[in-house]
Structures are given as structure tokens and as C-alpha cells.
Scaffold this motif. Structure first.
Motif, PDB file in Angstrom:
ATOM      1  N   LEU A  38     -43.523  85.667  16.607  1.00  0.00           N
ATOM      2  CA  LEU A  38     -42.250  85.139  17.028  1.00  0.00           C
ATOM      3  C   LEU A  38     -42.231  83.804  17.455  1.00  0.00           C
ATOM      4  O   LEU A  38     -41.587  82.860  16.891  1.00  0.00           O
ATOM      5  CB  LEU A  38     -41.649  86.086  17.504  1.00  0.00           C
ATOM      6  N   CYS A  77     -38.333  85.763  12.028  1.00  0.00           N
ATOM      7  CA  CYS A  77     -38.360  86.697  13.127  1.00  0.00           C
ATOM      8  C   CYS A  77     -37.452  87.841  12.692  1.00  0.00           C
ATOM      9  O   CYS A  77     -37.719  89.150  13.146  1.00  0.00           O
ATOM     10  CB  CYS A  77     -38.112  85.768  14.586  1.00  0.00           C
ATOM     11  N   ILE A  78     -36.312  87.598  12.422  1.00  0.00           N
ATOM     12  CA  ILE A  78     -35.369  88.704  11.981  1.00  0.00           C
ATOM     13  C   ILE A  78     -36.069  89.569  10.823  1.00  0.00           C
ATOM     14  O   ILE A  78     -35.818  90.733  10.961  1.00  0.00           O
ATOM     15  CB  ILE A  78     -33.884  88.120  11.309  1.00  0.00           C
ATOM     16  N   ILE A 117     -31.045  86.163   4.074  1.00  0.00           N
ATOM     17  CA  ILE A 117     -30.804  85.317   5.335  1.00  0.00           C
ATOM     18  C   ILE A 117     -30.430  84.010   4.933  1.00  0.00           C
ATOM     19  O   ILE A 117     -29.497  83.175   5.573  1.00  0.00           O
ATOM     20  CB  ILE A 117     -31.512  85.660   6.237  1.00  0.00           C
ATOM     21  N   LEU A 127     -38.783  91.881  12.247  1.00  0.00           N
ATOM     22  CA  LEU A 127     -38.207  93.004  13.280  1.00  0.00           C
ATOM     23  C   LEU A 127     -37.675  93.934  12.089  1.00  0.00           C
ATOM     24  O   LEU A 127     -37.800  95.345  12.468  1.00  0.00           O
ATOM     25  CB  LEU A 127     -36.819  92.279  14.065  1.00  0.00           C
ATOM     26  N   ILE A 128     -36.859  93.603  11.110  1.00  0.00           N
ATOM     27  CA  ILE A 128     -36.405  94.713  10.170  1.00  0.00           C
ATOM     28  C   ILE A 128     -37.652  95.193   9.387  1.00  0.00           C
ATOM     29  O   ILE A 128     -37.557  96.642   9.077  1.00  0.00           O
ATOM     30  CB  ILE A 128     -35.634  94.019   8.929  1.00  0.00           C
ATOM     31  N   LEU A 183     -36.702  81.458  12.804  1.00  0.00           N
ATOM     32  CA  LEU A 183     -35.666  82.411  13.336  1.00  0.00           C
ATOM     33  C   LEU A 183     -35.436  83.597  12.311  1.00  0.00           C
ATOM     34  O   LEU A 183     -35.432  84.773  12.367  1.00  0.00           O
ATOM     35  CB  LEU A 183     -34.247  81.880  13.674  1.00  0.00           C
ATOM     36  N   ILE A 184     -35.354  82.938  10.811  1.00  0.00           N
ATOM     37  CA  ILE A 184     -35.112  83.884   9.675  1.00  0.00           C
ATOM     38  C   ILE A 184     -36.588  84.826   9.653  1.00  0.00           C
ATOM     39  O   ILE A 184     -36.393  85.942   9.660  1.00  0.00           O
ATOM     40  CB  ILE A 184     -35.063  82.911   8.525  1.00  0.00           C
ATOM     41  N   THR A 202     -39.202  92.803   2.886  1.00  0.00           N
ATOM     42  CA  THR A 202     -38.630  91.887   3.827  1.00  0.00           C
ATOM     43  C   THR A 202     -39.099  90.358   3.681  1.00  0.00           C
ATOM     44  O   THR A 202     -38.023  89.420   3.877  1.00  0.00           O
ATOM     45  CB  THR A 202     -38.890  92.150   5.331  1.00  0.00           C
ATOM     46  N   SER A 231     -35.687  88.053   3.973  1.00  0.00           N
ATOM     47  CA  SER A 231     -35.538  86.809   4.272  1.00  0.00           C
ATOM     48  C   SER A 231     -34.913  85.490   3.439  1.00  0.00           C
ATOM     49  O   SER A 231     -34.083  84.906   3.828  1.00  0.00           O
ATOM     50  CB  SER A 231     -36.957  85.916   4.604  1.00  0.00           C
TER      51      SER A 231
END
Length: 623
Positions: A473, A488-489, A607, A492-493, A485-486, A599, A604
Motif C-alpha cells: 500500500l 489499495c482499495i 473505481i 482491500l476488496i 489509492l485505487i 479486483t 480497479s
């Protein structure tokens, strides 16, 4: 242009919500508990519950809850592991051998989550604890069982060929002696034996046929018994639903069994250690009470006892034939259910061809006569000698559970009734279906690995995963800025989805499994690096930002799919050919690859489209 369909957004939302829902049970801790189950002939009821509460109160143990379960078990929930150990010692001393007291970890997951199939992820012996058994095969019992079978085969051979004989007996020197009736042709009988039993040595001595088992055959019987027991134990554990068991031979006559996960040893020990089976025997005419008082039991008969109690408060005796019609060894399938006429528990039995033929022959000749079903169970027991050392013995229980009149001729399919409860019927069907042990096994050693012993492993494993996740991250946030940041999200998912998938499948998480999760985090990072670097290349080539993002995802997706499919094939090979911890690693690897592909490519991109897709005059992006 940079576009993403609404249906795809709905799909992402549904996947994330379902992942959160099925990963939720892992947040609920388990209660250290003591589980009480009844041995045959006893029951768990409200009176026992009151007694347990009283004994715990006298010992100064305050239970969190005492629950009478639907399946006939009593569950005592405690506040910590120390109280669990104290309660276990108190109840073992108070209830004696009539009940099985076992440590357990009781779920606190709400019923509504269980109703939709959401459950905690199972943990292996190295993380959560479990039970370790060292079992020893009784080789002498295996040999005795095989010699008895040889003797019975010899009787059937002589009888079917109308060779008159007086007796067929097994001698202590591993020989079987058939004493022929006067006038019988010993040479012709010997020829029959040599033809039917070529692996044994036979000869004629003074008008008797002596059959001996060679030493090589004895060794093979022992090896076969141990191998069959290992296979049977594996079948029984599979029936119990224990994930990632370890079953290994140790030395010449011992087997190691490790059952990871919960500490519930009551059901496991009863199923693994018992050599329960059924025997179908004919009823011999005669008064069993007279036979008991005088000692004059018919030569073809043996005294057994029914589970019903007579007016004197003692079990009712009955005389059964020594010859067994069929046994559980000849069983093909067994299922528990209910008798449609009486509504009582039953076990529907299907025999193999030999057993079915014997049953057909017997019922053909004995319509209208009674036939008994004998439940035979060999239970290991441990007592303390005068010197304080453990003395391990076994208790063989033979009980007539049913005597019914043969209403008609039947063969390999029929029903056994007379069982006390649905749980007893289910346990008996499980034992029969899983296969009979070729020889009894004794518990030489039993170790319960408490969950506290796995805390350090859990802590270190989770720390390794979190650090690998944290480093990824930080790197992405610094190096790729907004696209970091995208990423990292998406990571996490991905982690949420891996936990949900493994929980839903009932997979067992071990230390190698944690390593697999850490590896999939790294592979997911690789996929996002490919996408982000491809977007940078398109920007350097002069494409507008939105077109560069769309092109980057489009062209990198094929490469990502190829790389991940190759890794997935390796995971499938590990799962197919590996055992134990290797399979655990393979499961987490495969689950992580599937979720990381979704993901990295779809989530991604969705997002990124939300952030940049609606900006008509986008001049630059933070990547």
C-alpha cells in the motif's frame, strides 16, 4: 473512451456486499466450552443439566451458559480456557464413565448468518489447536479374525460338498483342524481344500485335515489389516466432516491421527476407536434361563443379552447361533432413517453379493422363525493401577438390539430397527458406511492442543500478511499517487473476498495457507503494476488521459489473465497431488488468484472510471 456499464457496477456492489456478509462470522470469537455426550444406555436430559450446574457451582466455576442441544448433547460455555480446563476435570470426576466429556470451542455466530451458510473459516492444528491421537493396531485380534474366517470358510466348503465332519476348530499354533466323520474320504476332502485355499498349506493327519497359515501369509494379513485401518480411519474422518486431517503410519503397528480445528474429541474418539458392527444371527430354540442355571447351552448356541430389561431388572438372555449369517464387513451402504410403520429409528442396510446370498439362503430356509441383530462394540478404557500408572484395557459389548420374525425371503437389502434414538441410528450408519476396522485399535496417546498454543503462530502469520499488505500500500500510494489509492482499495476488496470464499467453502487455514494469501497479495500487486505502467506508456505515446486509461486496462488484461492462469494450474496440481498443509496452501492460492484477477481488472477499472470517466476536459492524471 473510458466507460463502464451500470450492470458491472451493480455486480461489484453485490460481490462486495456478499463478501462482507460471508467474511463477517470470522469476527465472532468462539467460547471455550465443555461438551457432554452420553454413552450407550444413558441419556442427556434436564436432570443431567441440573446435576452439571450443581457440580460446577460446588467447584466454584461460573459457566457463561449451559445449553441442552437438539442432537442430545449438553454444552457448557465458559469464560476462558482456565475455567474450561477446571470444568472438564470436575465433570470427568462427577459423571464417570457413563458420559464422554470433551473440550470444545463453541460458535457464537448468530443463527441468521448460519441460516444463509455463513460460517467461520476453519483453522488448522498449527493455528487453532486440535487433537492428536496415537493409535495402536491389535495385530493378534486381526490374526484371530482372519483365522476365524478361514475356519468358517472351511466349514462351508465341507458342508456344501457334503463332506461329513465332526468339528472344525482353530488351534493356538495358527492351524485349523477339521475332524472328519468316520467313513469320510479324507483324500477327496483334502483335494477340495487345496483347490479352494491355495494360499494355505494343508495335509491329512490321522483322519483329520490340518490347515496351516504360512508365516508369509501371517505377515501379509498384518500389513493388510494396518493398511485397511488407515483407509477406514480416513473414511470415518471424512464422514465426520473434519477438514485437512493428517493420518499417517508410524512404525510397524501404530497410526497417527491429527484432527485440526475445534477441540471436540467426544464424537471423533467414539467413531475412531470403536469397532462397532452388526452381526445377524439365527435364534436357537431353548429356554435361556434354564441354560444359564444348568450350564447346558446347546453346542451350536451362545448366550447373549437383549437390551430390554426383565421383571427382575436384569437384561433378558437369549440363545443365538454361533454361526454368523452376515456382518457389517459385508456391507455396501447404510443409511439412517425412520421405520414407516412404527416411526422408530432404523438403518437401511445393503449387503454385498456374498452377504446378500448368505442372507437369502438363511431366510429361504427359516421363514417364520426369529432372527436377531447383535450390536458389537469394542470400547477402549483407561484405568489407574496401584502404582499410579495408566492401565489400558478394552471392553467388548455385545447386545441384541432387535429380534424379529422373518416374514419373507430377502437378500442384500433390508432394514434394521430397534435402535434407541435417531443419533444412535446415525452413528451406527456412519460406522457401517465408513467401513469396519480390520483389527481393533487402542488409543496409546491423546494430546489436546489448546488454541492458546496457536496464538503465536496466528499472530506471526497475520503480522507477515499485514506487513506485506502494508508495504504494498505504501509503495503504491507514493509511486502511483491517485492510481496507487485505487490499487489499495482493490487490494482491500481482494483480501475481503479471499476470506469470504475460504469461509464459504469451509477451507482450513494453516500457516502455509497464510503464506498463500501473502503470495496472492503480491500477485495482485503485479497485476496492478502491469496496468499502471501500461497507462504510463500510453500517456507517453501521446494519448489523451481517458483513452490512455481505457487502453491500459484493455491491453494489460490479456497478459494478466495468461500469467494468473499459469499460476492457477500450478495451484490445481498442488491441490490434486498434495496432502495436508500443501493442500491448504493450494486452496488459498487458487482462491487468491481468482479474486485478484477480478479486483485488479474489473474493480480497479470501475473505481478509475468513477473518478476520471465524467471529466470531459481532463488534461492530466496522477499516476
Amino acid at each position: 473512451m473510458l466507460e463502464y456499464g451500470r450492470f458491472k457496477y451493480v455486480t461489484i456492489l453485490v460481490v462486495v456486499l456478499l463478501s462482507a456478509l460471508y467474511a463477517l462470522p470470522n469476527l465472532y470469537p468462539q467460547d471455550p466450552s465443555v461438551q457432554i455426550t452420553a454413552n450407550r444406555g444413558y441419556q442427556v436430559d434436564a436432570a443431567l443439566e441440573q446435576k452439571v450446574v450443581g457440580e460446577l457451582r460446588k467447584a466454584g466455576v461460573a459457566p457463561k451458559a449451559v445449553e441442552l442441544e437438539k442432537d442430545g448433547e449438553l454444552l457448557v460455555r465458559l469464560n476462558d480456557v482456565n475455567a474450561q480446563t477446571h470444568a472438564n476435570d470436575v465433570l470427568n470426576a462427577a459423571l464417570g464413565e457413563h458420559y464422554v466429556i470433551a473440550l470444545n470451542l463453541a460458535s457464537t455466530v448468530p443463527d441468521w448468518l448460519g441460516a444463509i451458510g455463513a460460517r467461520r473459516m476453519l483453522m488448522g492444528l498449527d493455528l487453532q489447536g486440535g487433537v492428536h491421537f496415537l493409535m495402536q493396531v491389535d495385530k493378534q485380534a486381526a490374526l484371530a479374525k482372519r483365522f476365524d474366517a478361514y475356519a468358517e470358510d472351511l466349514r462351508v466348503l465341507l458342508r456344501d460338498n457334503r463332506v461329513r465332519y465332526e468339528s472344525v476348530e482353530r488351534h493356538p499354533d495358527n492351524s485349523i483342524v477339521a475332524t472328519l466323520a468316520p467313513g469320510s474320504d479324507a483324500d477327496a476332502a483334502l483335494a477340495l481344500v487345496l483347490k479352494s485355499m491355495p494360499n494355505l498349506t494343508s495335509d491329512v493327519e490321522n483322519g483329520t485335515i490340518v490347515v496351516r497359515v504360512p508365516e508369509k501369509e501371517i505377515q501379509q494379513i498384518t500389513i493388510d489389516a494396518i493398511e485397511q485401518n488407515v483407509g477406514t480411519l480416513r473414511n470415518r474422518i471424512n464422514e465426520l466432516g473434519v477438514a485437512e486431517p493428517i493420518i499417517q503410519r508410524q512404525g510397524a503397528d501404530r497410526v497417527v491421527v491429527q484432527l485440526p480445528g475445534v477441540q471436540d474429541t467426544a464424537q471423533a474418539k467414539r467413531i475412531l476407536g470403536a469397532t462397532a458392527t452388526l452381526e445377524y444371527r439365527g435364534v436357537v430354540d431353548g429356554n435361556p434361563y434354564d441354560a444359564l442355571s444348568s450350564g447346558n447351552v446347546p453346542p451350536e448356541g451362545k448366550i447373549y443379552y437383549r437390551k430390554e430389561v426383565g421383571p427382575d431388572g436384569k437384561p433378558i438372555p437369549i440363545i443365538l447361533n454361533k454361526r454368523v449369517i452376515a456382518t457389517g464387513d459385508q456391507l455396501v451402504n447404510a443409511r439412517s432413517g425412520y421405520d414407516s410403520r412404527s416411526g422408530t429409528p432404523q438403518v437401511s442396510v445393503t449387503l454385498n453379493g456374498i452377504g446378500g446370498q448368505r442372507m437369502f439362503d438363511f431366510t429361504s430356509e427359516n421363514v417364520g422363525k426369529p432372527m436377531a441383530v447383535v450390536y458389537v462394540e469394542r470400547v477402549p478404557e483407561v484405568s489407574t493401577g496401584p502404582d499410579g500408572k495408566e492401565i489400558r484395557t478394552t471392553r467388548t459389548s455385545e447386545q441384541v438390539i432387535s429380534v424379529a420374525t422373518i416374514q419373507g425371503v430377502f437378500g442384500k437389502e433390508f432394514q434394521t430397527t430397534g435402535l434407541e434414538s435417531p443419533k444412535e441410528a446415525a452413528d451406527l450408519a456412519l460406522l457401517l458406511r465408513a467401513g469396519a476396522l480390520a483389527a481393533p485399535m487402542d488409543f496409546v496417546e491423546q494430546r489436546v492442543v489448546g488454541p492458546s498454543l496457536g496464538k503465536e503462530n496466528v499472530s506471526r502469520g497475520l503480522t507477515a500478511v499485514l506487513y506485506s499488505f502494508g508495504f504494498a500500500l505504501v509503495f503504491f500510494l507514493v509511486y502511483y499517487r491517485m492510481f496507487g489509492l485505487i490499487t489499495c482499495i482493490a487490494l482491500l476488496i481482494n483480501l475481503l473476498m479471499v476470506v469470504a470464499v475460504m469461509s464459504f467453502l469451509g477451507a482450513t487455514l494453516t500457516l502455509p495457507g497464510l503464506a498463500g494469501i501473502a503470495l496472492t497479495v503480491g500477485m495482485s500487486v503485479d497485476a496492478n503494476v502491469l496496468i499502471n505502467e501500461r497507462i504510463r506508456e500510453e500517456l507517453r505515446a501521446g494519448l489523451p488521459p481517458q483513452a490512455a486509461i481505457a487502453s491500459g486496462y484493455q491491453h494489460a488484461s490479456g497478459t494478466i489473465m495468461d500469467a494468473n492462469l499459469t499460476a492457477m494450474l500450478a495451484g490445481v496440481a498442488l491441490f490434486a497431488f498434495g496432502t495436508g498443509p500443501v493442500k491448504g496452501f493450494a486452496v488459498s492460492l487458487i482462491a487468491g488468484i481468482v479474486t485478484s484477477m477480478y479486483t485488479a481488472v474489473s474493480v480497479s477499472r470501475g473505481i478509475a472510471t468513477l473518478i476520471y470517466g465524467r471529466r470531459r476536459k481532463l488534461k492530466s492524471i496522477a499516476i
